[in-house]
Design a protein around this motif. Structure first.
Motif, PDB file in Angstrom:
ATOM      1  N   PHE A 110       0.809  -1.220   0.000  1.00  0.00           N
ATOM      2  CA  PHE A 110       0.000   0.000   0.000  1.00  0.00           C
ATOM      3  C   PHE A 110       0.843   1.271   0.000  1.00  0.00           C
ATOM      4  O   PHE A 110       0.365   2.336  -0.384  1.00  0.00           O
ATOM      5  CB  PHE A 110      -1.000   0.003   1.175  1.00  0.00           C
ATOM      6  N   LEU A 111       2.122   1.177   0.384  1.00  0.00           N
ATOM      7  CA  LEU A 111       2.920   2.390   0.550  1.00  0.00           C
ATOM      8  C   LEU A 111       3.893   2.658  -0.597  1.00  0.00           C
ATOM      9  O   LEU A 111       4.059   3.807  -1.020  1.00  0.00           O
ATOM     10  CB  LEU A 111       3.695   2.307   1.864  1.00  0.00           C
ATOM     11  N   LEU A 112       4.565   1.617  -1.110  1.00  0.00           N
ATOM     12  CA  LEU A 112       5.680   1.842  -2.018  1.00  0.00           C
ATOM     13  C   LEU A 112       5.318   2.541  -3.330  1.00  0.00           C
ATOM     14  O   LEU A 112       6.092   3.390  -3.793  1.00  0.00           O
ATOM     15  CB  LEU A 112       6.397   0.523  -2.305  1.00  0.00           C
ATOM     16  N   PRO A 113       4.200   2.234  -3.984  1.00  0.00           N
ATOM     17  CA  PRO A 113       3.909   2.963  -5.227  1.00  0.00           C
ATOM     18  C   PRO A 113       3.859   4.477  -5.035  1.00  0.00           C
ATOM     19  O   PRO A 113       4.471   5.236  -5.803  1.00  0.00           O
ATOM     20  CB  PRO A 113       2.547   2.402  -5.647  1.00  0.00           C
ATOM     21  N   ALA A 114       3.153   4.922  -3.998  1.00  0.00           N
ATOM     22  CA  ALA A 114       3.086   6.362  -3.737  1.00  0.00           C
ATOM     23  C   ALA A 114       4.429   6.903  -3.278  1.00  0.00           C
ATOM     24  O   ALA A 114       4.802   8.042  -3.603  1.00  0.00           O
ATOM     25  CB  ALA A 114       2.010   6.650  -2.689  1.00  0.00           C
ATOM     26  N   LEU A 115       5.178   6.089  -2.517  1.00  0.00           N
ATOM     27  CA  LEU A 115       6.487   6.527  -2.033  1.00  0.00           C
ATOM     28  C   LEU A 115       7.432   6.814  -3.182  1.00  0.00           C
ATOM     29  O   LEU A 115       8.143   7.824  -3.184  1.00  0.00           O
ATOM     30  CB  LEU A 115       7.067   5.440  -1.120  1.00  0.00           C
ATOM     31  N   VAL A 116       7.472   5.945  -4.183  1.00  0.00           N
ATOM     32  CA  VAL A 116       8.358   6.140  -5.336  1.00  0.00           C
ATOM     33  C   VAL A 116       8.009   7.436  -6.063  1.00  0.00           C
ATOM     34  O   VAL A 116       8.889   8.226  -6.427  1.00  0.00           O
ATOM     35  CB  VAL A 116       8.262   4.931  -6.283  1.00  0.00           C
ATOM     36  N   VAL A 117       6.715   7.676  -6.255  1.00  0.00           N
ATOM     37  CA  VAL A 117       6.280   8.881  -6.967  1.00  0.00           C
ATOM     38  C   VAL A 117       6.657  10.146  -6.204  1.00  0.00           C
ATOM     39  O   VAL A 117       7.209  11.100  -6.769  1.00  0.00           O
ATOM     40  CB  VAL A 117       4.751   8.835  -7.208  1.00  0.00           C
ATOM     41  N   GLU A 118       6.372  10.173  -4.901  1.00  0.00           N
ATOM     42  CA  GLU A 118       6.625  11.370  -4.110  1.00  0.00           C
ATOM     43  C   GLU A 118       8.114  11.615  -3.880  1.00  0.00           C
ATOM     44  O   GLU A 118       8.562  12.763  -3.829  1.00  0.00           O
ATOM     45  CB  GLU A 118       5.894  11.283  -2.772  1.00  0.00           C
ATOM     46  N   LEU A 119       8.901  10.556  -3.739  1.00  0.00           N
ATOM     47  CA  LEU A 119      10.349  10.733  -3.595  1.00  0.00           C
ATOM     48  C   LEU A 119      10.938  11.350  -4.855  1.00  0.00           C
ATOM     49  O   LEU A 119      11.799  12.235  -4.780  1.00  0.00           O
ATOM     50  CB  LEU A 119      11.035   9.392  -3.318  1.00  0.00           C
TER      51      LEU A 119
END
Length: 304
Positions: A110-119
């Motif tokens: 649930f976290l990594l897809p959004a994390l990659v985009v925001e980073l």
């Protein structure tokens, strides 16, 4: 005991020894010989008038004095490190720092897809190394090998700081057209009767205990036929067998979108699942670490 009579390097050695609980392994870690490590342990036993480590059939264990010393050493050595190190400014837009984070595959999903985009948008040169849960989390954090843990860890050690990241709830999942479920709900008796699959991350029971305690209060026991260490493979097990599972709602939603899975409300009241960040106090004042903690909390709370 006067401070000037104490070799402070001995305290560093003592701290590593109390964490490892193994003379040879500590010697290898510190780059000294095993006889030198044994001699240091003898000096520390004399200094504190205590055996510190006692050999048993299960290996070396800490004495009560050693348990007390370990917490005191963590705080004292951290204060010395902070005194000797000057604070460094952290700019996420230009930093090339690498952070190591541990969490279950449920957290990754649930976290990594959004994390990659925001980073990529806010900290393009910052790197995240994501690892599976480990049993020696506190020791690895105190050594600086792990920066953060993300998860539902009610038994986290007292030396770790924590901050709530996001809340979730339990739901039930079963395959579509399950032969024993003939309505849009599962009764309590049927729930206890059906066979279950349950996740035990690194063989721990934090996700299963609330369910089993709630059933026990009603005089019921469920049959867990399959135990496994990770969440995402559980979805396929449920989709293609007659086993059911009780899992975080975010995971269930993902499973229902990708597999022939149906989601049900649990037939008994269960506590919330509180996913938190965990970190060692040695990292608490670090500017980069503080930025990452705030970044992850803000990111998780913005997710649908």
């Amino acid at each position: 005991m006067k401070l000037r009579n104490v070799d402070l390097n001995l305290l560093v050695t003592l701290r590593e020894l109390l964490v490892e609980r193994h003379v040879t392994r500590t010697a290898d870690k510190l780059g000294i010989t095993q006889p030198a490590m044994s001699a240091a342990l003898a000096r520390m036993r004399l200094l504190f008038d205590d055996p510190l480590l006692v050999r048993t059939s299960r290996g070396m264990i800490l004495t009560q004095k050693a348990e007390q010393l370990l917490g005191q050493l963590d705080r004292a050595l951290l204060d010395i490190e902070n005194m000797l190190e000057s604070p460094l400014d952290f700019d996420p837009a230009t930093s090339r720092r690498t952070f190591t984070v541990i969490g279950t595959d449920f957290v990754e999903q649930f976290l990594l897809p959004a994390l990659v985009v925001e980073l990529a948008r806010k900290a393009p040169a910052v790197n995240i190394v994501f690892k599976s849960p480990v049993s020696r989390m506190e020791a690895l954090m105190s050594d600086g090998d792990i920066d953060l843990a993300i998860g539902f860890i009610p038994s986290a050690a007292q030396q770790l700081r924590t901050r709530v990241m996001i809340e979730d709830r339990y739901v039930c999942i079963a395959r579509e057209n399950h032969p024993s479920i003939r309505s849009d709900s599962i009764s309590l008796d049927l729930y206890a009767e059906l066979r279950h699959v349950q996740v035990f991350p690194f063989d721990a029971n934090m996700y299963s205990t609330p369910i089993d305690m709630a059933l026990h209060e009603r005089g019921l026991v469920r049959h867990v036929e399959l135990r496994q260490p990770s969440f995402v493979p559980l979805l396929s097990v449920v989709a293609f067998t007659d086993l059911i599972a009780t899992v975080p709602a975010r995971l269930a939603s993902f499973g229902a979108r990708t597999l022939p899975i149906k989601v049900y409300e649990p037939p008994l009241q269960l506590p919330k699942i509180v996913l938190s960040l965990y970190w060692h106090m040695r990292s608490h004042a670090d500017e980069g670490h503080r930025w990452l903690r705030n970044f992850l909390v803000d990111l998780s709370q913005s997710l649908p």
